[in-house]
Design an enzyme around this catalytic site. Structure first.
Site, PDB file in Angstrom:
ATOM      1  N   LEU A 122       0.889  -1.165   0.000  1.00 49.33           N
ATOM      2  CA  LEU A 122       0.000   0.000   0.000  1.00 49.33           C
ATOM      3  C   LEU A 122       0.923   1.210   0.000  1.00 49.33           C
ATOM      4  CD1 LEU A 122      -3.016   0.768   2.368  1.00 49.33           C
ATOM      5  CD2 LEU A 122      -1.304   2.465   1.814  1.00 49.33           C
ATOM      6  N   TYR A 166      -2.381  -0.534  10.874  1.00 48.36           N
ATOM      7  CA  TYR A 166      -3.212  -1.619  10.351  1.00 48.36           C
ATOM      8  C   TYR A 166      -4.224  -2.113  11.379  1.00 48.36           C
ATOM      9  CZ  TYR A 166      -0.393  -1.694   6.146  1.00 48.36           C
ATOM     10  OH  TYR A 166       0.217  -1.337   4.959  1.00 48.36           O
TER      11      TYR A 166
END
Length: 205
Positions: A122, A166
């Site tokens: 990402l 996360y």
């Protein structure tokens, strides 16, 4: 390399209204913001963002240009790009994996019969960082995975300092990852992809 109830509600993306020319004709304008799966033609733009984001931090990239093209040819549906006025500003690239935990082979393989989506990377363009785009893109990506019948869970590996990010996206830590890159060690994290059948019936997937 790098539960959703805690995430903010994502407002719908509105398209920019077409502008009128002096003669009264409407001319085409690009969407102000667009999410779509990536294609091999996007590989260079992807690599430019990734290279700037990772080389300054770790000295290397999770995926090199040929690997980006490899995954975008094999499984473009497991990628998602965020475009603003036609320019890529953030992206995620994934592939399928068929084991409970990630191994060194997961860095380069796409297991077409797998049910775990390995999120390789990402990255967000440097000009739009610190705006929450990474978490919004991950939210959109997890919603996208719910539309794919193959996806049961998402896996990723990240450096310890990224674990809180996360976790806010709904991932849980599984412990140290078997995969190492040079002298770098990683934490493996997981997110279940729940309710995929319901989502497909009710979201136009």
């Amino acid at each position: 390399m790098s539960a959703l109830s805690a995430l903010p509600f994502l407002k719908p993306v509105h398209l920019r209204s077409p502008r009128s020319s002096p003669g009264g004709q409407r001319r085409h304008t690009l969407p102000a913001s667009e999410f779509r799966c990536l294609s091999p033609e996007d590989a260079v733009s992807v690599f430019e963002i990734e290279r700037e984001a990772f080389i300054s931090v770790s000295g290397d990239c999770p995926l090199h240009l040929d690997e980006i093209r490899h995954f975008l040819n094999l499984c473009p549906e497991l990628s998602l790009g965020w475009f603003e006025e036609g320019r890529l500003v953030a992206f995620i690239i994934g592939s399928l994996w068929d084991q409970e935990r990630l191994s060194q082979a997961a860095l380069t393989l796409h297991k077409a019969q797998g049910s775990a989506v390995h999120i390789h990377v990402l990255a967000v363009h440097r000009t739009v960082r610190q705006q929450g785009k990474g978490s919004i893109l991950m939210w959109r990506y997890l919603q996208h995975l719910r539309c794919l019948p193959c996806a049961r869970r998402a896996l990723l590996m990240c450096e310890p300092f990224l674990v809180p990010f996360y976790q806010k996206c709904g991932f849980e830590a599984l412990g140290p990852c078997e995969v190492t890159v040079g002298d770098m060690a990683f934490v493996e994290m997981q997110h279940p992809v729940r309710g995929h059948a319901f989502m497909r019936r009710n979201s136009g997937c």
